[in-house]
Design an enzyme around this catalytic site. Structure first.
Site, PDB file in Angstrom:
ATOM      1  N   GLU A   1      -6.799  -2.290   2.650  1.00 24.55           N
ATOM      2  CA  GLU A   1      -6.522  -3.604   2.058  1.00 24.55           C
ATOM      3  C   GLU A   1      -5.419  -3.528   0.989  1.00 24.55           C
ATOM      4  O   GLU A   1      -4.520  -4.348   0.956  1.00 24.55           O
ATOM      5  CB  GLU A   1      -7.818  -4.069   1.418  1.00 24.55           C
ATOM      6  N   ASP A   2      -5.507  -2.531   0.148  1.00 24.61           N
ATOM      7  CA  ASP A   2      -4.650  -2.523  -1.040  1.00 24.61           C
ATOM      8  C   ASP A   2      -3.517  -1.510  -1.010  1.00 24.61           C
ATOM      9  O   ASP A   2      -2.756  -1.412  -1.960  1.00 24.61           O
ATOM     10  CB  ASP A   2      -5.503  -2.196  -2.288  1.00 24.61           C
TER      11      ASP A   2
END
Ligand SMILES: Nc1nc2c(ncn2[C@@H]2O[C@H](COP(=O)(O)OP(=O)(O)O)[C@@H](OP(=O)(O)OP(=O)(O)O)[C@H]2O)c(=O)[nH]1
Length: 718
Positions: free
Chosen positions: A86-87
């Site tokens: 996600e990051d």
């Protein structure tokens, strides 16, 4: 046991070394865990959390929580990696290559929907953030149906986020805490992981209802010594009795428990009682080796202490849907009232860890019913509706009812016999005609209670009950009624569409229908009744078309169908004629948000429920109609309990005050006298969402609010 982590210790950890040490304490490291730890540290190397510490502290602590409650290696690795896709620039494929498909599947289920990549999924009118979180939530649920471990890691992730919420702005804290109360704590409950559920609830409680939490904490603090004395004294008495009965010391354990804060709060709200009236505030838990011993201990307790018979529950013979098994009884001990919970050590593991006990102990825990998870896959619903329905289904307190053969069904509090029929089978729900509750004939909309035995009688054919959509409680019943009625509603909308055109143009319906057919619009006539912009578009087209016929040109050049917007209370209507008032006829009286239709008669708009029989006759008679809808700002129902002075005229005063504030009261009930000068008053009212905070603040200035909830949200019926 699960309790080898201290929640305050986890909250305090802000550095990588301590986080890693805690993970180490909870699971022996192997090559893969070591590697995942490095991978995560590397991927998050330049990130910090809002509170300032290195980002990777979060995944390591989530992994420590997961390790502590499950001991499952794949889950621990997934927890370490749950934010890397996600990051950071890492892909799920890279995770799969390095750790295999099992871990990759878990990480994928935990990864937030990518806003950019999935933009086309987001309808243009929607609140983007809400849609992303709903899409992510749905994705996670779908992944969990294949592998429930996704949800367990997610719960640990949420628990750590709740522990570190202080560094966020207050509005965000509240939003996350509310979501935790409504979605994640209920999921933990359904999975039977009460250990996490209780923490999630109490942590959220302090952000959502800070004052109420403080009041409960203060009470417990002030009464701490007294409570300890009472519980210890009672424990000793029970231990003595057990030993006299030949149960060997060391083969059993007796624990004391004080009900956790949020649960105390819910009980006070639901029953309208004060904290000292909560009967299971204090309990002891007796843990023994086998189920037969549980019943022997129960016998001992009942022989020596007066039981409150109505409070006895045998969850060993009839386990809860989440696998919970224990005997509950409440007894008098001198002047105290104490609950006794009796279970085996095995049952205790399941009570604390639920489904997680399966991985932790490779026994028990996997007999938990996960039907609720399957049921959350609402078909044909928009993503926003999906999220609302899921919240409703998750955040409801349950009752258990039975089929005539004794099969238990878990339903939300407030469920009706028709909800039960749909829970048994869609066919039974669709064809339900009448029912017996505890052998007595009741309406299909009768509210069921814990322990009811329900028998449903069915008709040969499906029965359409479109106006019952709002009366049933479960999303399953609502969804099926809606699917069955969609066709009927479409038909009513199509007819209404033509009659609305007629109301505007004063032409006969046959002529309008012909014109619509010629211009390929007849199949969309239903949209006229649902979308005022479409109505305008059709009118515009019609005028343009007539003008193109030269002979009408002069007459129509100046002609306009100007729709004026009228607002009466919570109703909005559009008409090119003068409308002086709105009338709700007595036949149906729709509630805010119900499907409605409007007819014009003597310059007044008459509003009916779309499924009203009388409205059907008016449509059959081709009475002129007009476009109506509820005011665009959302109207919601609220339930409030207040404590007011028991003085003459106080109620009238208060009602006038509410009316002046614009709250529309739906029902009101006075409780029995609470104290000498105080009286409880329970009200249901509707108000626009935009107004509610102002309204609540004003009420609070005048009177003590004990409870205030939005019932449309199906907040646990507290
Ligand atoms: N682990 C687990 N325990 C259950 C479950 N259902 C009930 N219990 C135990 O029974 C207590 C009373 O449950 P309630 O739902 O309030 O039921 P009751 O008053 O109608 O008996 C709970 O207190 P509580 O305040 O809800 O929790 P706690 O503070 O004792 O942990 C909890 O201790 C369950 O599904 N799982």
């Amino acid at each position: 046991m699960a309790n080898n982590f201290d929640i305050n210790q986890i909250r305090a950890i802000r550095d990588i070394e301590s986080a890693t040490a805690l993970l180490h304490e909870n699971i022996p490291f192997d090559e893969q865990i070591e590697d995942a730890l490095l991978f995560s540290k590397d991927a998050h190397a330049h990130q910090t959390r809002k509170s300032g510490e290195p980002y990777v502290v979060h995944p390591i602590l989530v992994a420590a929580l997961v390790a502590s409650i499950t001991g499952d290696r794949a889950m621990v690795i997934a927890a370490l990696l749950h934010d890397v896709v996600e990051d950071t620039p890492n892909t799920i494929e890279a995770v799969e290559l390095r750790y295999g498909s099992d871990v990759a599947h878990l990480v994928h289920g935990l990864t937030k929907i990518d806003l950019i990549r999935d933009k086309e999924l987001i309808p243009s009118h929607s609140d983007e953030k809400l849609v992303v979180s709903a899409l992510t939530f749905r994705k996670m649920l779908l992944a969990s149906i294949k592998d429930i471990r996704v949800l367990v890691v997610k719960l640990c992730d949420r628990l750590h986020n709740m522990l570190t919420l202080d560094s966020l702005p207050p509005a965000k804290q509240r939003r996350i805490a509310e979501e935790t109360l409504v979605v994640y704590a209920p999921i933990a409950h359904r999975l039977g992981i009460s250990y996490i559920k209780n923490f999630l609830e109490d942590l959220s409680f302090s952000y959502v209802f800070a004052e109420e939490k403080k009041r409960i904490d203060d009470y417990l603090k002030v009464n701490y010594h007294d409570i300890e004395l009472r519980l210890n004294g009672f424990r000793q008495k029970i231990a003595k009795l057990m030993e006299r009965q030949g149960i060997i010391p060391g083969s059993y354990e007796i624990l004391s428990r004080i009900k956790h804060d949020y649960s105390i709060y819910l009980k006070m709200q639901r029953k309208g009682i004060s904290i000292d009236e909560v009967l299971d505030l204090l309990a002891i838990r007796v843990l023994v080796n086998d189920p037969t011993q549980c019943y022997s201990v129960l016998g001992l307790v009942h022989l020596h202490f007066q039981p409150l018979t109505s409070r006895f529950k045998d969850y060993i013979a009839i386990p809860k849907e989440n696998g919970y098994q224990t005997l509950h009884t409440t007894v008098f001990d001198d002047t105290s009232i104490i609950e006794v919970q009796i279970r085996t050590f095995e049952m205790h593991k399941t009570a604390e860890l639920g489904v997680a006990a399966h991985w932790k102990y490779k026994s028990g825990g996997n007999n938990i019913n996960l039907d609720w998870l399957q049921n959350l896959q609402y078909q044909e619903e928009s993503i926003e509706d999906f999220y609302e329905l899921a919240k409703t289904d998750l955040y409801s307190e349950d009752i258990s009812v039975f089929s005539p053969k004794g099969k238990p069904y878990t339903l939300p509090r407030g469920a009706t016999a028709l909800d039960f029929a749909y829970a048994v089978h869609t066919e039974i729900g669709d064809r339900a005609e009448s029912c017996l509750v505890n052998k007595e004939s009741k309406s299909l909309l009768a509210e069921l209670h814990n322990g009811d035995i329900v028998r449903i009688m069915t008709a040969e054919e499906k029965l359409l009950r479109c106006s019952w959509m709002d009366a049933v409680k479960t999303s399953r019943a609502k969804q099926h009624i809606r699917i069955n009625c969609r066709h009927r509603i479409r038909d009513i909308d199509s007819r209404s569409g033509l009659l609305i055109m007629r109301g505007v143009m004063q032409l006969n319906v046959t002529r309008i229908r012909e014109w619509m057919r010629e211009h390929n619009r007849l199949q969309n006539a239903w949209m006229i009744a649902r979308d005022v912009d479409y109505l305008r578009e059709v009118l515009h087209h019609y005028l343009k078309d007539l003008r193109s016929h030269k002979k009408f040109g002069a007459f129509l050049a100046s002609h306009r169908f100007k729709l004026k917007l009228y607002r009466f209370g919570s109703i909005e209507l559009f008409s090119n004629h003068t409308i002086s008032d709105v009338v709700f006829d007595f036949c149906c009286h729709p509630k805010a948000g119900d499907e409605i239709v409007g007819f014009v008669s003597n310059g007044k708009a008459h509003i009916h429920h779309k499924m009203c029989q009388h409205a059907a006759t008016l449509i059959e008679d081709e009475e002129p109609m007009l476009f109506v809808r509820w005011k665009q700002e959302s109207i919601f129902h609220y339930h409030m309990i207040v404590s007011m002075h028991n003085a003459k005229g106080a109620l009238a005063d208060f009602l006038t005050f509410l009316a002046k504030l614009g709250a529309e009261i739906v029902s009101i009930e006075l409780g029995k006298e609470r104290q000498e000068h105080q009286q409880l008053c329970e009200l249901e009212f509707q108000s626009s969402e935009a107004d509610i905070n102002r309204l609540r603040a004003k009420i609070e200035q005048k009177i003590h609010i004990i409870q205030f909830i939005r019932t449309d949200d199906a907040y646990r019926s507290v």
